[in-house]
Scaffold this motif. Structure first.
Motif: not given
Length: 294
Positions: A113-115, A186-189, A194-200, A203-205
């Motif tokens: 859990x990142x949170x 809430x922000x993690x939701x 996210x769509x597209x090419x994800x950043x490094x 947090x949602x692995x």
């Protein structure tokens, strides 16, 4: 990959394979569940029987074969796919796992859990007194008859309402909810949509790059943005509203977000919306309001 499966021949968008294993027990019919690691467009088993699709990764093969315990069971199959090659990850023969050491049905460990929890302490609501103390100093009014038709001297105020204390005294001993963790989740939701090419720093692995060809059919880069409701559609109007509310929240409650360590994540969530909307406004007088990925 399932140890009992072998790819015999492969080409872009498909491959032929075979499964072979020892029967765990004697059998007079076959129900074979095949679980693939990525979506499959179609599955054919060339040795007869019937294939039904439970999902794009789970297929069930039924056939009236029979055999003894330990006998070799073997079937040839052919797979068609559109994206990543779907290897066979698990296989169940009449209720028994027959994948061997290379695969099988396992329960994946829970993702971290990142949170992180920050702890809670309930509020303490001591009652200092009654909400209000309303002593009656006298009758509401004292109306003596002096001789005129009526003489109404006011002996006192109709009621005397001295406030003995505050209506309630609510000292905040701690926080009843773990607000920093709630804000983080809430922000993690939004990161999960996210769509597209994800950043490094995604947090949602379990979310990978997706829909990298959006807009390619019209010659416009429409990658990015957020999926609307798990259906891989990006709607411009609710997306713009989401970005506006997120931005306003970060402006109005910047101190609280910084205290919770989520201000930068909130900015990143807003930026993800803004960059997509800039792409969607592809030319003067041209705005792509909806994008669907098949």
């Amino acid at each position: 990959m399932c140890e009992s499966a072998t790819i015999v021949e492969a080409w872009p968008g498909g491959y032929k394979g075979t499964v072979s294993f020892a029967a765990p027990s004697a059998y007079s019919s076959v129900i074979l569940d095949l679980y693939f690691l990525h979506p499959v467009n179609s599955l054919q088993i060339t040795t007869g029987g019937q294939v039904t699709s439970e999902s794009d990764t789970h297929f069930v093969y039924t056939v009236g074969d029979s055999g003894s315990a330990g006998s070799t069971v073997s079937y040839d199959f052919q797979v068609a796919y559109s994206e990543q090659q779907p290897l066979l990850g698990a296989m169940v023969f009449n209720g028994d796992d027959v994948c061997g050491a290379g695969g099988g049905l396992t329960t994946a460990p829970p993702l971290p859990n990142p949170c992180a929890a920050t702890g809670t302490t309930p509020y303490d609501y001591p009652q200092v007194g009654q909400p209000y103390d309303y002593p009656q100093v006298g009758q509401p009014y004292d109306y003596p008859q002096v001789g005129q038709p009526y003489d109404y001297p006011q002996v006192d105020q109709p009621y005397d309402y001295p406030q003995v204390g505050q209506p309630y005294d609510y000292p905040q001993v701690g926080q009843p909810y773990d607000y920093p963790q709630v804000l983080c989740m809430s922000i993690l939701f939004y990161e999960a949509q996210r769509s597209g090419r994800l950043p490094a720093d995604q947090r949602i692995t379990w979310r990978w790059d997706s829909a990298l060809g959006d807009g390619g059919d019209v010659g416009v880069d429409l990658t990015g943005g957020y999926y609307d409701a798990g259906d891989h559609v990006k709607f411009g109007l609710p997306l713009a509203y989401t970005g506006t509310v997120l931005a306003w929240g970060a402006i109005a409650y910047e101190a609280g977000m910084r205290s919770a360590g989520e201000y930068d994540n909130a900015r990143a969530a807003v930026r993800w919306v803004a960059e997509y909307l800039l792409k969607a406004h592809s030319a003067p007088g041209e705005l792509y309001g909806q994008v669907m990925t098949h």
